[in-house]
Design an enzyme around this catalytic site. Structure first.
Site, PDB file in Angstrom:
ATOM      1  N   PHE A 128       0.841  -1.194   0.000  1.00 19.15           N
ATOM      2  CA  PHE A 128       0.000   0.000   0.000  1.00 19.15           C
ATOM      3  C   PHE A 128       0.886   1.258   0.000  1.00 19.15           C
ATOM      4  CE2 PHE A 128      -3.141   2.883   1.962  1.00 19.15           C
ATOM      5  CZ  PHE A 128      -4.255   2.582   1.195  1.00 19.15           C
ATOM      6  N   LYS A 235     -11.486  -1.862   8.653  1.00 13.56           N
ATOM      7  CA  LYS A 235     -11.778  -2.762   7.532  1.00 13.56           C
ATOM      8  C   LYS A 235     -12.580  -3.954   8.078  1.00 13.56           C
ATOM      9  CE  LYS A 235      -8.096  -0.812   4.794  1.00 13.56           C
ATOM     10  NZ  LYS A 235      -6.656  -0.746   4.556  1.00 13.56           N
ATOM     11  N   ARG A 384     -12.276  -5.671  -6.523  1.00 14.61           N
ATOM     12  CA  ARG A 384     -12.164  -6.455  -5.292  1.00 14.61           C
ATOM     13  C   ARG A 384     -13.567  -6.761  -4.775  1.00 14.61           C
ATOM     14  NH1 ARG A 384      -8.004  -3.450  -1.274  1.00 14.61           N
ATOM     15  NH2 ARG A 384      -9.823  -2.109  -1.126  1.00 14.61           N
TER      16      ARG A 384
END
Ligand SMILES: *Cc1c(COP(=O)(O)O)cnc(C)c1O
Length: 421
Positions: A128, A235, A384
């Protein structure tokens, strides 16, 4: 064939022990939410915990630090202890604090100790970007040129990183390794235990960014001997946008002075002595900096109670079943229409999401949204899809693949493939 019919998905849902937990969440109306790996959904328990904290502020004012249902002064530590069970740390090795990127800065400031031989930091080119920015700025702060001192392991296929290439890059110039547990795009899950052993054989400190595995995959951070780790809680852990993050420091490093100190690094009993010399805590709490963001920590209290109740092993089992089912349907319905499964398909190497590649991914994501499916587009060609164990169903997965299948019938590009390319 029955396997590919809606009835089969319903059968899987009927057999699913975790199915009742869906009721614990607020599901955006009329949608199939598959973006829990970017922002998890609000649970009723998380909402209640936030209300409880607000209530404490309302009724106790400043005394909320030490009284009320969840005294704020100890909240980061008490939540750290609870989180330790889902990441396989000892209670004192985990603290809820900061944000992912800030925690990475803190840990690199603490653990990156270049010597005359070892000056370089090892990471990978698919990680990331925020992590890369942080590593580069930490190198610059120490007077090193990132061009030369940040070594990025290259991907051979643009999706995954070969673990053998990581090990080959562990040279005697490397002082520190920072890797993700799961690559945010392709969902590749690394063998953290093995990589840690290899790093330690070579005398290198190693830490992991667990953003894409925490709450989806079990970890044994302590038993694997990992030096440090850090992650966000918004998340898979569903603690809300910008919720306070967490970090892990192996107990063998408790004597290390925090690279970035503040008064919350203090031993708690000494914090209000207001001495000008810091006496750091002798556990992960030492790596806190300033006053914890209580309102952004609160939802984690409720959310974490779900994870502690269910247990991370069961969550992983269901997550694997959901993604396996999704891949099976995709291969059956969509493989000929320009879709490629870009994630590793092996259970041991697969994170919590499916990574579909298609040259028209951006348009497909828009069309999915128009049909009420919430995916996550990753430029240039990635979709995704994260079916989340606590609130998605097998029928959600089935329905999503049906919607994707309905596009192929409309799309002019896929017509071409239908006519035999
Ligand atoms: C989501 C994510 C981050 C986000 O960092 P923040 O500081 O929370 O914005 C960092 N690293 C990885 C690998 C991520 O997936």
């Amino acid at each position: 064939m029955f396997r590919y019919e809606r009835q089969y998905a319903r059968l899987l849902d009927a057999q699913d022990e975790l199915a009742p937990y869906r009721e614990e969440f607020y599901l955006p109306e009329g949608t199939i939410y598959l973006d829990g790996n970017s922002l998890g959904l609000l649970s009723k328990r998380a909402e209640q915990a936030l209300f409880d904290i607000l209530q404490a502020w309302k009724t106790h004012g400043i005394d909320g630090w030490t009284s009320g249902k969840y005294p704020w002064f100890y909240l980061s530590e008490s939540l750290g202890e609870k989180m330790a069970s889902i990441v396989g740390g000892k209670p004192e090795e985990v603290i809820v604090t900061g944000s992912t990127t800030v925690n990475l800065h803190q840990l690199v400031a603490t653990f990156y100790r270049p010597t005359s031989e070892r000056t370089k930091i090892l990471a990978d080119e698919l990680t990331f970007p925020s992590d890369i920015y942080a590593l580069k700025s930490q190198l610059k702060l120490k007077g090193y040129d990132p061009e030369e001192h940040l070594v990025l392991v290259k991907s051979r296929d643009g999706r995954t990183i070969d673990e053998a290439d990581i090990i080959a890059a562990m040279t005697d110039e490397i002082a520190l390794i920072v890797l993700p547990s799961v690559l945010y795009r392709s969902g590749q899950l690394f063998d953290m235990k093995m990589l840690t052993e290899e790093a330690h054989k070579r005398g290198i400190i190693i830490g992991f960014d667990l953003c894409h595995s925490v709450g989806a995959i079990p970890h044994q951070l302590h038993d694997w001997g990992i030096d440090f780790a850090f992650w966000c809680n918004y998340k898979y852990l569903n603690a809300g946008p910008g919720s306070v993050a967490a970090l892990y420091v192996n107990e063998k490093h408790f004597r290390r002075e925090p690279g970035l100190s503040g008064w919350f690094s203090s031993k708690k009993a000494k914090q209000f002595d207001m001495a000008l010399d810091l006496t750091p805590e002798m556990h992960a709490g030492a790596f806190q900096i300033g006053t914890p963001h209580i309102l952004s920590t609160a939802p984690l209290i409720g959310s974490l109670s779900l994870f502690c109740e269910v247990g991370i092993e069961k969550i992983r089992q269901k997550s694997l079943a959901l993604t396996r089912y999704m891949m099976e349907l995709i291969e059956h319905e969509l493989a000929e229409y320009g879709f490629t499964i870009g994630n590793p398909t092996d259970d041991a190497q697969r994170g919590g999401h499916v990574y579909l590649e298609h040259p028209e991914a951006a348009r497909i994501c828009k069309a999915l949204k128009a049909e009420g499916v919430i995916p996550d587009f990753r430029t240039p060609n990635g979709i995704r899809l994260a079916p989340v164990a606590l609130y998605n169903t097998f029928e959600d997965v089935w329905q999503t693949v049906q919607i994707l299948t309905s596009f192929r019938k409309k799309s002019p590009t896929s017509k071409r493939s239908e006519s035999g390319r």
